[in-house]
Design an enzyme around this catalytic site. Sequence first.
Site, short mmCIF file in Angstrom:
data_model
loop_
_atom_site.label_atom_id
_atom_site.label_comp_id
_atom_site.label_asym_id
_atom_site.label_seq_id
_atom_site.Cartn_x
_atom_site.Cartn_y
_atom_site.Cartn_z
N SER A 68 3.77 50.15 41.58
CA SER A 68 3.01 48.97 42.01
C SER A 68 3.25 47.77 41.13
O SER A 68 3.42 47.90 39.91
CB SER A 68 1.51 49.27 42.01
OG SER A 68 1.24 50.38 42.81
N SER A 124 -1.17 54.18 35.85
CA SER A 124 -2.12 55.12 35.22
C SER A 124 -1.42 55.85 34.09
O SER A 124 -0.30 56.35 34.24
CB SER A 124 -2.59 56.16 36.24
OG SER A 124 -3.15 55.53 37.34
N GLU A 140 2.48 62.37 46.56
CA GLU A 140 1.25 61.72 46.10
C GLU A 140 0.11 62.00 47.08
O GLU A 140 -0.99 62.36 46.70
CB GLU A 140 1.48 60.21 45.99
CG GLU A 140 0.26 59.44 45.51
CD GLU A 140 0.57 57.98 45.20
OE1 GLU A 140 1.18 57.30 46.04
OE2 GLU A 140 0.19 57.53 44.12
C1 LIG Z 1 -7.22 54.02 40.02
C2 LIG Z 1 -5.85 53.55 40.40
C3 LIG Z 1 -4.73 54.13 39.84
C4 LIG Z 1 -3.46 53.69 40.20
N1 LIG Z 1 -2.36 54.26 39.60
C5 LIG Z 1 -1.12 53.80 39.91
C6 LIG Z 1 0.02 54.32 39.24
O1 LIG Z 1 -0.08 55.20 38.37
N2 LIG Z 1 1.24 53.82 39.55
C7 LIG Z 1 1.41 52.85 40.49
O2 LIG Z 1 2.54 52.47 40.75
N3 LIG Z 1 0.34 52.31 41.14
C8 LIG Z 1 -0.92 52.76 40.86
N4 LIG Z 1 -2.02 52.21 41.48
C9 LIG Z 1 -1.82 51.11 42.40
C10 LIG Z 1 -2.09 51.45 43.86
O3 LIG Z 1 -1.04 52.21 44.39
C11 LIG Z 1 -2.25 50.11 44.61
O4 LIG Z 1 -3.40 49.47 44.07
C12 LIG Z 1 -2.45 50.33 46.08
O5 LIG Z 1 -1.27 50.78 46.67
C13 LIG Z 1 -2.90 49.03 46.78
O6 LIG Z 1 -2.07 47.98 46.44
P1 LIG Z 1 -2.65 46.57 45.94
O7 LIG Z 1 -3.64 46.85 44.86
O8 LIG Z 1 -1.50 45.70 45.63
O9 LIG Z 1 -3.44 46.00 47.18
P2 LIG Z 1 -2.81 45.28 48.42
O10 LIG Z 1 -1.69 46.09 48.96
O11 LIG Z 1 -2.51 43.87 48.07
O12 LIG Z 1 -4.00 45.32 49.45
C14 LIG Z 1 -5.04 44.35 49.49
C15 LIG Z 1 -5.89 44.62 50.72
O13 LIG Z 1 -5.09 44.44 51.90
C16 LIG Z 1 -5.14 45.60 52.72
N5 LIG Z 1 -3.84 45.85 53.35
C17 LIG Z 1 -2.63 45.82 52.75
N6 LIG Z 1 -1.66 46.14 53.65
C18 LIG Z 1 -2.27 46.38 54.82
C19 LIG Z 1 -1.82 46.76 56.12
N7 LIG Z 1 -0.52 46.94 56.39
N8 LIG Z 1 -2.75 46.94 57.10
C20 LIG Z 1 -4.07 46.74 56.85
N9 LIG Z 1 -4.55 46.36 55.63
C21 LIG Z 1 -3.67 46.20 54.64
C22 LIG Z 1 -5.47 46.73 51.75
O14 LIG Z 1 -6.06 47.83 52.42
C23 LIG Z 1 -6.42 46.05 50.78
O15 LIG Z 1 -7.71 46.05 51.30
C24 LIG Z 1 -3.31 52.64 41.14
C25 LIG Z 1 -4.44 52.04 41.71
C26 LIG Z 1 -5.70 52.48 41.34
C27 LIG Z 1 -6.89 51.80 41.96
#
Ligand SMILES: Cc1cc2nc3c(=O)[nH]c(=O)nc-3n(C[C@H](O)[C@H](O)[C@H](O)COP(=O)(O)OP(=O)(O)OC[C@H]3O[C@@H](n4cnc5c(N)ncnc54)[C@H](O)[C@@H]3O)c2cc1C
Length: 414
Positions: free
Chosen positions: A138, A170, A253
């Site tokens: 991410s 993480s 995952e």
């Molecule tokens: C506790 C925790 C641990 C994590 N650990 C890791 C890790 O170890 N390694 C890593 O790489 N990542 C990690 N992540 C990241 C995680 O994979 C991302 O936060 C997640 O994929 C969402 O991406 P974003 O935060 O960029 O949100 P965004 O993708 O920007 O989403 C923002 C909002 O838009 C909505 N949205 C996005 N796309 C769509 C769609 N196509 N249709 C409808 N709605 C949509 C989402 O549901 C959300 O509500 C972690 C996240 C958390 C919270």
Amino acid sequence: MNFDDTPEEAAFRSQARAWIAANAPKEYEAELRASSLGRTALKNANLLEVAKAWQKKKADAGWACLHWPKEYGGRGASPIERVIWQQEEGPFSKLSAVFIIGHGMCGPTMMAYASEEHKRHYLPPLASGEKIWCQLFSEPAGGSDVAGLRTRAEKRGDAWVINGQKIWTSGAHYSDYGILLTRTDPDVPKHKGLTMFFLDMKSKGVEIRPIKQASGHSDFNEVYFTDVVIPDSQRLGAVNDGWNVALTTLMNERMSIGAGVATGFPELFEFCSNLMLDDRPAIEDRNVRAKLANWAVKASGLKYTSFRAISALSKGERPGPENSIGKLVAASMVQDVATFALDLQGAAGVLSGPEAELAGKFQAMLLRAPGTRVEGGTDEIMRNIIAERVLGLPGDIRVDKDLPFNQIPTRGRN
Ligand SMILES: Cc1cc2nc3c(=O)[nH]c(=O)nc-3n(C[C@H](O)[C@H](O)[C@H](O)COP(=O)(O)OP(=O)(O)OC[C@H]3O[C@@H](n4cnc5c(N)ncnc54)[C@H](O)[C@@H]3O)c2cc1C
């Protein structure tokens, strides 16, 4: 569906149970049982050290990463035997949390794409917990849409030079290695110009900045790469085929995360059984009972949905979308359950730490819950999966799918 063990499964279960009874770190059992869904903590011991020692003990006796081949540190067990082990490990499985990403995602990706020499070198210490791995996918511009990531890898001779930033990684702060998804060709559509590597997290140019969470803890990080050099031999899969490699990680995952999401219902039920409201146990209050009844129905729906996945494994089949359903329903349920428990606790719910009522269990649960709804795919992404793969509805609209990555409008951002 038949939920009973076959004779072989029953024999395996009693072997696992006997070994755990003889070897588990019992001195932490009560604390592990009592720890909230928010975060496991040990009062007088370092959790990471205890977790590593338990993992090593399991590995030495052949109980680590059960479904991995023996030559890579596993036991060569069947998927259903792995599930049986997890059931028997009970509260001690909470010690495995720091290894989930390595065992559930990085290991399977290495197994599918690393050279035989690398697999034999890196996988056994990963299985035994001596080395911890993290997942660097991410980015600020690529979460749900991970193919939108911008961290660049440029070929220089026999090596690659990495520049960019990851976020939400993480465990990066205690990890030894990581798998890293990068952009190697910005002139082609976004899914077609990615390449995967693995790297030593102590490499020159890697800077890890922990992110402070609402709970006060720092479980994940920002990771910056400045001219980090990775040998080409640490590439996983073909150049520009990183999307397919990432799919291996992401499929694993969903299996790892979805299979283990708790609901908070048993904790709430116990709390309501003990709490006095207006001179009688909360569980006798009509409003409380109505809420509990609703959640009991949901919890049992989830239980049998997960049994369906287990049944498929037992028959040697691949589970369907049960884990996406489990994660979607359980993650928001835990948030609702924790909110309700905190309402019942009243002012006491504000307190946290060992001296607080129930050691702040429901507060920790509430603060962790939004993360559970986001990690491994947000609610909306889970709904998309269920809509497309279970209900057969039309796919999500992907307007930038065929555009070269560097022509996707960014509103002035680089
Ligand atoms: C506790 C925790 C641990 C994590 N650990 C890791 C890790 O170890 N390694 C890593 O790489 N990542 C990690 N992540 C990241 C995680 O994979 C991302 O936060 C997640 O994929 C969402 O991406 P974003 O935060 O960029 O949100 P965004 O993708 O920007 O989403 C923002 C909002 O838009 C909505 N949205 C996005 N796309 C769509 C769609 N196509 N249709 C409808 N709605 C949509 C989402 O549901 C959300 O509500 C972690 C996240 C958390 C919270």
